[in-house]
Design a protein around this motif. Structure first.
Motif, PDB file in Angstrom:
ATOM      1  N   PRO A 112      24.013   4.066  33.276  1.00  0.00           N
ATOM      2  CA  PRO A 112      24.019   5.126  32.252  1.00  0.00           C
ATOM      3  C   PRO A 112      24.481   4.608  30.884  1.00  0.00           C
ATOM      4  O   PRO A 112      23.858   4.888  29.853  1.00  0.00           O
ATOM      5  CB  PRO A 112      25.003   6.161  32.820  1.00  0.00           C
ATOM      6  CG  PRO A 112      24.907   5.989  34.302  1.00  0.00           C
ATOM      7  CD  PRO A 112      24.714   4.512  34.513  1.00  0.00           C
ATOM      8  N   GLY A 115      20.943   8.879  41.362  1.00  0.00           N
ATOM      9  CA  GLY A 115      22.296   9.221  40.901  1.00  0.00           C
ATOM     10  C   GLY A 115      23.157   9.715  42.053  1.00  0.00           C
ATOM     11  O   GLY A 115      24.341   9.367  42.151  1.00  0.00           O
ATOM     12  N   ASN A 170      26.300  16.273  31.815  1.00  0.00           N
ATOM     13  CA  ASN A 170      25.419  17.009  32.740  1.00  0.00           C
ATOM     14  C   ASN A 170      25.795  18.473  32.889  1.00  0.00           C
ATOM     15  O   ASN A 170      26.960  18.829  32.669  1.00  0.00           O
ATOM     16  CB  ASN A 170      25.472  16.328  34.121  1.00  0.00           C
ATOM     17  CG  ASN A 170      24.461  15.202  34.234  1.00  0.00           C
ATOM     18  OD1 ASN A 170      23.326  15.337  33.788  1.00  0.00           O
ATOM     19  ND2 ASN A 170      24.870  14.098  34.828  1.00  0.00           N
ATOM     20  N   HIS A 206      16.303  15.995  34.495  1.00  0.00           N
ATOM     21  CA  HIS A 206      17.201  14.961  35.025  1.00  0.00           C
ATOM     22  C   HIS A 206      18.004  15.576  36.182  1.00  0.00           C
ATOM     23  O   HIS A 206      19.209  15.777  36.087  1.00  0.00           O
ATOM     24  CB  HIS A 206      18.116  14.452  33.896  1.00  0.00           C
ATOM     25  CG  HIS A 206      19.103  13.415  34.342  1.00  0.00           C
ATOM     26  ND1 HIS A 206      18.735  12.201  34.871  1.00  0.00           N
ATOM     27  CD2 HIS A 206      20.464  13.416  34.346  1.00  0.00           C
ATOM     28  CE1 HIS A 206      19.813  11.502  35.177  1.00  0.00           C
ATOM     29  NE2 HIS A 206      20.880  12.229  34.881  1.00  0.00           N
ATOM     30  N   ARG A 219      15.977   3.117  36.934  1.00  0.00           N
ATOM     31  CA  ARG A 219      16.161   3.150  38.406  1.00  0.00           C
ATOM     32  C   ARG A 219      14.806   3.061  39.124  1.00  0.00           C
ATOM     33  O   ARG A 219      14.681   2.389  40.153  1.00  0.00           O
ATOM     34  CB  ARG A 219      16.884   4.440  38.808  1.00  0.00           C
ATOM     35  CG  ARG A 219      18.342   4.407  38.423  1.00  0.00           C
ATOM     36  CD  ARG A 219      19.082   5.623  38.906  1.00  0.00           C
ATOM     37  NE  ARG A 219      20.487   5.526  38.560  1.00  0.00           N
ATOM     38  CZ  ARG A 219      21.243   6.561  38.199  1.00  0.00           C
ATOM     39  NH1 ARG A 219      20.741   7.778  38.161  1.00  0.00           N
ATOM     40  NH2 ARG A 219      22.516   6.372  37.907  1.00  0.00           N
ATOM     41  N   THR A 231      26.654   8.231  43.527  1.00  0.00           N
ATOM     42  CA  THR A 231      27.830   9.103  43.594  1.00  0.00           C
ATOM     43  C   THR A 231      28.436   9.045  45.000  1.00  0.00           C
ATOM     44  O   THR A 231      29.660   8.989  45.152  1.00  0.00           O
ATOM     45  CB  THR A 231      27.443  10.549  43.213  1.00  0.00           C
ATOM     46  OG1 THR A 231      26.838  10.522  41.919  1.00  0.00           O
ATOM     47  CG2 THR A 231      28.650  11.464  43.175  1.00  0.00           C
ATOM     48  N   ARG A 235      24.206  18.049  39.852  1.00  0.00           N
ATOM     49  CA  ARG A 235      24.597  18.014  38.434  1.00  0.00           C
ATOM     50  C   ARG A 235      24.747  19.431  37.890  1.00  0.00           C
ATOM     51  O   ARG A 235      25.579  19.701  37.043  1.00  0.00           O
ATOM     52  CB  ARG A 235      23.542  17.270  37.616  1.00  0.00           C
ATOM     53  CG  ARG A 235      23.376  15.796  37.980  1.00  0.00           C
ATOM     54  CD  ARG A 235      22.221  15.213  37.194  1.00  0.00           C
ATOM     55  NE  ARG A 235      21.952  13.813  37.488  1.00  0.00           N
ATOM     56  CZ  ARG A 235      21.171  13.401  38.495  1.00  0.00           C
ATOM     57  NH1 ARG A 235      20.617  14.264  39.325  1.00  0.00           N
ATOM     58  NH2 ARG A 235      20.955  12.099  38.661  1.00  0.00           N
ATOM     59  N   ARG A 252      30.016  14.673  38.593  1.00  0.00           N
ATOM     60  CA  ARG A 252      29.993  15.293  39.928  1.00  0.00           C
ATOM     61  C   ARG A 252      30.671  14.387  40.959  1.00  0.00           C
ATOM     62  O   ARG A 252      30.830  13.185  40.756  1.00  0.00           O
ATOM     63  CB  ARG A 252      28.561  15.616  40.353  1.00  0.00           C
ATOM     64  CG  ARG A 252      27.635  14.432  40.517  1.00  0.00           C
ATOM     65  CD  ARG A 252      26.301  14.866  41.102  1.00  0.00           C
ATOM     66  NE  ARG A 252      25.244  13.914  40.805  1.00  0.00           N
ATOM     67  CZ  ARG A 252      24.057  13.930  41.390  1.00  0.00           C
ATOM     68  NH1 ARG A 252      23.774  14.839  42.298  1.00  0.00           N
ATOM     69  NH2 ARG A 252      23.127  13.038  41.063  1.00  0.00           N
ATOM     70  N   LEU A 279      17.471   6.259  31.886  1.00  0.00           N
ATOM     71  CA  LEU A 279      18.193   5.860  33.097  1.00  0.00           C
ATOM     72  C   LEU A 279      17.309   6.018  34.337  1.00  0.00           C
ATOM     73  O   LEU A 279      17.202   5.099  35.164  1.00  0.00           O
ATOM     74  CB  LEU A 279      19.448   6.740  33.229  1.00  0.00           C
ATOM     75  CG  LEU A 279      20.248   6.611  34.520  1.00  0.00           C
ATOM     76  CD1 LEU A 279      20.818   5.203  34.667  1.00  0.00           C
ATOM     77  CD2 LEU A 279      21.383   7.636  34.547  1.00  0.00           C
ATOM     78  N   SER A 301      30.219   9.731  39.692  1.00  0.00           N
ATOM     79  CA  SER A 301      28.872   9.280  39.337  1.00  0.00           C
ATOM     80  C   SER A 301      28.886   7.932  38.616  1.00  0.00           C
ATOM     81  O   SER A 301      29.923   7.448  38.173  1.00  0.00           O
ATOM     82  CB  SER A 301      28.127  10.369  38.559  1.00  0.00           C
ATOM     83  OG  SER A 301      28.807  10.734  37.404  1.00  0.00           O
ATOM     84  N   ALA A 302      27.708   7.362  38.492  1.00  0.00           N
ATOM     85  CA  ALA A 302      27.533   5.979  38.004  1.00  0.00           C
ATOM     86  C   ALA A 302      27.865   5.845  36.527  1.00  0.00           C
ATOM     87  O   ALA A 302      27.906   6.838  35.798  1.00  0.00           O
ATOM     88  CB  ALA A 302      26.076   5.575  38.237  1.00  0.00           C
TER      89      ALA A 302
HETATM   90  O1  LIG Z   1      24.250  11.439  39.089  1.00  0.00           O
HETATM   91  C1  LIG Z   1      24.990  11.942  38.247  1.00  0.00           C
HETATM   92  O2  LIG Z   1      25.593  13.004  38.440  1.00  0.00           O
HETATM   93  C2  LIG Z   1      25.241  11.232  36.957  1.00  0.00           C
HETATM   94  C3  LIG Z   1      24.001  10.865  36.216  1.00  0.00           C
HETATM   95  O3  LIG Z   1      23.233  11.972  35.902  1.00  0.00           O
HETATM   96  C4  LIG Z   1      23.201   9.805  36.908  1.00  0.00           C
HETATM   97  O4  LIG Z   1      22.002   9.990  37.108  1.00  0.00           O
HETATM   98  O5  LIG Z   1      23.769   8.742  37.220  1.00  0.00           O
END
Ligand SMILES: O=C(O)C[C@H](O)C(=O)O
Ligand SMILES: NC(=O)c1ccc[n+]([C@@H]2O[C@H](COP(=O)([O-])OP(=O)(O)OC[C@H]3O[C@@H](n4cnc5c(N)ncnc54)[C@H](O)[C@@H]3O)[C@@H](O)[C@H]2O)c1
Length: 311
Positions: free
Chosen positions: A229, A214, A120, A175, A151, A218, A88, A82, A147, A224-225
């Motif tokens: 991940p 996330g 995603n 997620h 975080r 972004t 997502r 994204r 992930l 995105s990261a």
């Molecule tokens: O945030 C995103 O779109 C990518 C991934 O799902 C994330 O959590 O880093």
């Protein structure tokens, strides 16, 4: 042990880097549709071997699935990420087709593999991989909770001003920015509930920051990261290949656990050589149960968009 990573972009390459550097697998194949891209990423990572001291054999290929044959684990990161301001869920239109075709290609060469889905919207892509292949549920694992939990621990450690590795915590649910459920009640600092050290207001902020973790990245990065991940996928793959039986929140097909059925969503799982070896069905309190059921409703409504792909 052999691992294939489909998609040599930010997450795929980062994951290949960590798996190689840490010697988690003896052989890694990185595959991408973009001509020469995976070859270039693999060459760059392999040129670290003498400086960082690893012996994993990493090769890159352009869409040549014959090179992925007999992989023990396949990680699917192919698909679009994204951009700032997107959810997502908006990626589903493009990524569903990619994940379905990649899964078919993979199984043609590695019929016994365990598949880790990263693309995603991950819970929906995991459900798609499961439904379109008919594989047993232990062999399709969605990576998101590892992930999100890392975080959550990061934000808790910042609030506590203590090392993240002294914090134990888990995120379950979907997620997604609004579907994640950081289990604050069960989070601890060296075995002591974090509520002993942080106010309710501080804990609420940690949970809110975790849920949009996330999206925050972004916004900062423009896409995105990938480091966390990639490392989270490697952590999960390590537990499979080395039969570590770690308890990791993963998106898995539920059949009554947590009061849900016919859905893939994040719950604590024991991860070993057979993939998902156990779904750990813990007792949630009423508030957590309500959040889980709301999260499942949102994930399920997203799965409805798969009807044409699965038809
Ligand atoms: O945030 C995103 O779109 C990518 C991934 O799902 C994330 O959590 O880093
Ligand atoms: N589940 C998670 O926790 C998590 C974390 C981070 C990113 N993601 C998701 O992972 C995906 C990849 O993210 P990224 O940042 O690496 O993106 P990226 O654009 O850097 O890389 C994606 C790669 O996939 C390749 N690709 C596209 N279609 C393909 C196909 N059919 N076969 C093989 N390769 C193909 C592209 O060429 C590209 O190199 C995104 O959908 C992103 O949202 C999920």
């Amino acid at each position: 042990m052999k691992v294939t990573i489909v998609g040599a972009g930010n997450v795929g390459a980062s994951c290949a880097d960590v798996i190689s550097y840490r010697g988690i697998a003896s052989e890694v194949v990185l595959l991408d549709i973009k001509e020469g891209f995976a070859e270039g990423k693999a060459m760059d990572i392999m040129q670290c071997a003498t400086n960082t001291g690893f012996n994993t054999q990493l090769t890159g290929v352009t869409n040549d699935y014959s090179k992925t044959a007999n992989s023990d684990v396949v990680v699917i990161t192919s698909g679009i990420p994204r951009k700032p301001g997107m959810t997502r869920e908006e990626l589903i239109g493009i990524n569903a087709g990619i994940v379905k075709s990649v899964t078919e290609n993979i199984l043609a060469h590695s019929p016994n593999t365990i598949i880790v889905v990263v693309s995603n919207p991950m819970d929906t892509m995991t459900y798609l991989a499961l439904k379109s292949t008919g594989l047993p549920k232990n062999r399709i694992i969605g990576m998101g909770g590892a992930l999100d939990s890392s975080r959550f621990k990061y934000y808790l450690s910042k609030a506590l001003d203590k090392p993240a590795n002294d914090v134990s915590a888990m995120v379950i649910g979907g997620h997604g920015d609004t579907t994640m459920i950081p289990l604050t009640r069960l989070a601890s600092y060296n075995g002591i509930p974090v509520s002993e050290f942080l106010s309710q207001e501080e804990l609420d902020k940690v949970a809110a920051d975790t849920m949009v973790g996330g999206a925050t990245l972004t916004g900062l990065l423009g896409t995105s990261a990938w480091y966390a991940p990639g490392a989270s996928v490697a952590y999960l793959v390590d537990s499979i290949l080395n039969n570590q039986k770690k308890m990791i929140a993963c998106s898995v097909f539920l059949e009554g656990e947590y009061g849900q059925s016919d859905i893939c969503i994040g719950v604590p799982c024991i991860i070993g050589k057979n993939g998902i070896e156990e779904i750990v069905d813990i007792t949630l309190n009423d508030a957590e149960k309500g959040l889980f059921s709301k999260s499942a409703d949102a994930v399920r409504s997203m799965n409805d968009a798969l009807k044409s792909v699965l038809a």
